[in-house]
Scaffold this motif. Structure first.
Motif, PDB file in Angstrom:
ATOM      1  N   SER A  15      17.417   3.946   2.090  1.00  0.00           N
ATOM      2  CA  SER A  15      16.686   3.159   3.075  1.00  0.00           C
ATOM      3  C   SER A  15      15.373   3.809   3.457  1.00  0.00           C
ATOM      4  O   SER A  15      14.417   3.130   3.831  1.00  0.00           O
ATOM      5  CB  SER A  15      17.556   2.947   4.322  1.00  0.00           C
ATOM      6  OG  SER A  15      17.830   4.189   4.949  1.00  0.00           O
ATOM      7  N   ALA A  18      12.661   2.386   1.345  1.00  0.00           N
ATOM      8  CA  ALA A  18      12.472   0.939   1.363  1.00  0.00           C
ATOM      9  C   ALA A  18      11.037   0.612   1.762  1.00  0.00           C
ATOM     10  O   ALA A  18      10.360   1.381   2.437  1.00  0.00           O
ATOM     11  CB  ALA A  18      13.452   0.296   2.349  1.00  0.00           C
ATOM     12  N   ALA A  19      10.579  -0.558   1.335  1.00  0.00           N
ATOM     13  CA  ALA A  19       9.218  -0.985   1.650  1.00  0.00           C
ATOM     14  C   ALA A  19       9.058  -1.174   3.156  1.00  0.00           C
ATOM     15  O   ALA A  19       9.964  -1.677   3.830  1.00  0.00           O
ATOM     16  CB  ALA A  19       8.913  -2.288   0.923  1.00  0.00           C
ATOM     17  N   GLN A  21       6.863  -3.136   4.385  1.00  0.00           N
ATOM     18  CA  GLN A  21       6.499  -4.535   4.545  1.00  0.00           C
ATOM     19  C   GLN A  21       7.383  -5.373   3.643  1.00  0.00           C
ATOM     20  O   GLN A  21       7.828  -4.917   2.591  1.00  0.00           O
ATOM     21  CB  GLN A  21       5.035  -4.759   4.185  1.00  0.00           C
ATOM     22  CG  GLN A  21       4.063  -3.994   5.079  1.00  0.00           C
ATOM     23  CD  GLN A  21       2.629  -4.140   4.606  1.00  0.00           C
ATOM     24  OE1 GLN A  21       2.387  -4.365   3.425  1.00  0.00           O
ATOM     25  NE2 GLN A  21       1.686  -4.005   5.516  1.00  0.00           N
ATOM     26  N   ASP A  22       7.623  -6.616   4.037  1.00  0.00           N
ATOM     27  CA  ASP A  22       8.468  -7.501   3.238  1.00  0.00           C
ATOM     28  C   ASP A  22       7.822  -7.854   1.909  1.00  0.00           C
ATOM     29  O   ASP A  22       8.503  -8.004   0.898  1.00  0.00           O
ATOM     30  CB  ASP A  22       8.774  -8.791   4.004  1.00  0.00           C
ATOM     31  CG  ASP A  22       9.681  -8.550   5.194  1.00  0.00           C
ATOM     32  OD1 ASP A  22      10.454  -7.572   5.156  1.00  0.00           O
ATOM     33  OD2 ASP A  22       9.614  -9.333   6.150  1.00  0.00           O
ATOM     34  N   PHE A  23       6.511  -8.012   1.903  1.00  0.00           N
ATOM     35  CA  PHE A  23       5.796  -8.412   0.698  1.00  0.00           C
ATOM     36  C   PHE A  23       4.340  -8.025   0.833  1.00  0.00           C
ATOM     37  O   PHE A  23       3.871  -7.635   1.914  1.00  0.00           O
ATOM     38  CB  PHE A  23       5.944  -9.915   0.429  1.00  0.00           C
ATOM     39  CG  PHE A  23       5.786 -10.778   1.647  1.00  0.00           C
ATOM     40  CD1 PHE A  23       4.533 -11.029   2.186  1.00  0.00           C
ATOM     41  CD2 PHE A  23       6.895 -11.344   2.260  1.00  0.00           C
ATOM     42  CE1 PHE A  23       4.378 -11.823   3.310  1.00  0.00           C
ATOM     43  CE2 PHE A  23       6.751 -12.143   3.385  1.00  0.00           C
ATOM     44  CZ  PHE A  23       5.494 -12.383   3.918  1.00  0.00           C
ATOM     45  N   CYS A  24       3.625  -8.152  -0.277  1.00  0.00           N
ATOM     46  CA  CYS A  24       2.203  -7.778  -0.325  1.00  0.00           C
ATOM     47  C   CYS A  24       1.488  -8.794  -1.210  1.00  0.00           C
ATOM     48  O   CYS A  24       1.039  -8.482  -2.310  1.00  0.00           O
ATOM     49  CB  CYS A  24       2.053  -6.357  -0.864  1.00  0.00           C
ATOM     50  SG  CYS A  24       0.374  -5.711  -0.816  1.00  0.00           S
ATOM     51  N   ARG A  39      -4.484  -7.533  -0.217  1.00  0.00           N
ATOM     52  CA  ARG A  39      -3.363  -8.392   0.175  1.00  0.00           C
ATOM     53  C   ARG A  39      -3.788  -9.388   1.244  1.00  0.00           C
ATOM     54  O   ARG A  39      -4.712  -9.148   2.021  1.00  0.00           O
ATOM     55  CB  ARG A  39      -2.197  -7.553   0.685  1.00  0.00           C
ATOM     56  CG  ARG A  39      -2.406  -6.902   2.033  1.00  0.00           C
ATOM     57  CD  ARG A  39      -1.160  -6.141   2.466  1.00  0.00           C
ATOM     58  NE  ARG A  39      -1.300  -5.599   3.807  1.00  0.00           N
ATOM     59  CZ  ARG A  39      -0.922  -6.239   4.911  1.00  0.00           C
ATOM     60  NH1 ARG A  39      -0.408  -7.453   4.825  1.00  0.00           N
ATOM     61  NH2 ARG A  39      -1.061  -5.684   6.097  1.00  0.00           N
ATOM     62  N   PRO A  42      -0.208 -11.666   6.752  1.00  0.00           N
ATOM     63  CA  PRO A  42       0.974 -12.540   6.862  1.00  0.00           C
ATOM     64  C   PRO A  42       0.639 -13.958   7.304  1.00  0.00           C
ATOM     65  O   PRO A  42       1.283 -14.917   6.859  1.00  0.00           O
ATOM     66  CB  PRO A  42       1.835 -11.813   7.901  1.00  0.00           C
ATOM     67  CG  PRO A  42       1.467 -10.376   7.736  1.00  0.00           C
ATOM     68  CD  PRO A  42      -0.011 -10.382   7.424  1.00  0.00           C
ATOM     69  N   LEU A  83       5.546  -6.011  -6.444  1.00  0.00           N
ATOM     70  CA  LEU A  83       6.999  -6.144  -6.564  1.00  0.00           C
ATOM     71  C   LEU A  83       7.552  -5.533  -7.847  1.00  0.00           C
ATOM     72  O   LEU A  83       8.767  -5.369  -7.994  1.00  0.00           O
ATOM     73  CB  LEU A  83       7.407  -7.627  -6.487  1.00  0.00           C
ATOM     74  CG  LEU A  83       7.122  -8.332  -5.160  1.00  0.00           C
ATOM     75  CD1 LEU A  83       7.641  -9.764  -5.201  1.00  0.00           C
ATOM     76  CD2 LEU A  83       7.728  -7.581  -3.984  1.00  0.00           C
TER      77      LEU A  83
END
Length: 209
Positions: A15, A18-19, A21-24, A39, A42, A83
């Motif tokens: 953990s 882990a990233a 941020q959820d996404f980029c 990027r 959001p 990703l």
């Protein structure tokens, strides 16, 4: 008890990587820098950024290699950014070929959805690994190694391709030699091909020099 502690230790370590941020999601309208795409914020991200429909249509196989590749890399599919995954669709007519090539940025896996192909890769010690694949078979090609696919059947072949990078890169061996202005005499010396063959291949692939 020890194995439970070991499991929790593993989860804690995992953990921690882990990233944050959820996404980029890539901003394809901004200039691309050395580190890749900027990027989106959001607030700018929409559901469309996570969907790509460009692989639904068969490619035009009326080409020099009687094959077509349609890619879903980050330059077309911004939701892939950072990703570490991407996909492509390969349509190969009977007798067609995906010529000898390499992906410097990722390993590749192909799934034979239709038809049958002979596929192979060449290791860094020049060992050849060759296999005839049928529908449902998958084959992996390690990052950076030369590999190819040939449709040996009587019908069109369809391959689904996945990569371990959102931008795996591509270098086709024949194009690297004959589609540019590398002087013909140097190609002759480094490949042992004669002058007539080098000029023929340059004319075929659009090279000069």
């Amino acid at each position: 008890m020890l194995h439970i502690l070991a499991l929790f230790s593993f989860l804690l370590v995992s953990s921690s990587h882990a990233a944050v941020q959820d996404f980029c999601v890539a901003d394809l309208t901004a200039p691309q820098g050395p580190a890749g795409y900027s990027r989106k914020t959001p607030a700018e991200v929409t559901a469309d950024d996570f969907v790509y429909s460009g692989l639904s249509v068969p490619g035009n196989t009326s080409t020099l290699f009687n094959a077509a590749i349609n890619t879903a890399f980050v330059d077309k599919f911004p939701g892939l950014n950072a990703l570490g995954v991407s996909m492509a669709r390969a349509d190969i007519a009977p007798g067609g070929v995906i010529p000898m090539h390499t992906h410097p940025g990722a390993s590749e896996i192909i799934l034979i959805a239709k038809g049958s192909v002979t596929a192979g890769l060449i290791s860094s010690d020049n060992t050849v690994y060759l296999k005839t694949l049928k529908e449902g078979d998958i084959m992996v090609f390690p990052q950076g190694l030369l590999h190819f696919q040939v449709n040996i059947g009587w019908t069109q072949a369809l391959l689904w391709v996945s990569f371990g990078s959102s931008n795996p890169g591509l270098q086709i061996l024949s194009n690297a030699l004959f589609s540019n202005n590398l002087p013909s005499e140097l190609i002759q010396k480094t490949t042992f091909l004669d002058d007539d063959e080098v000029k023929r291949l340059k004319a075929l692939l659009g090279g000069s020099g």
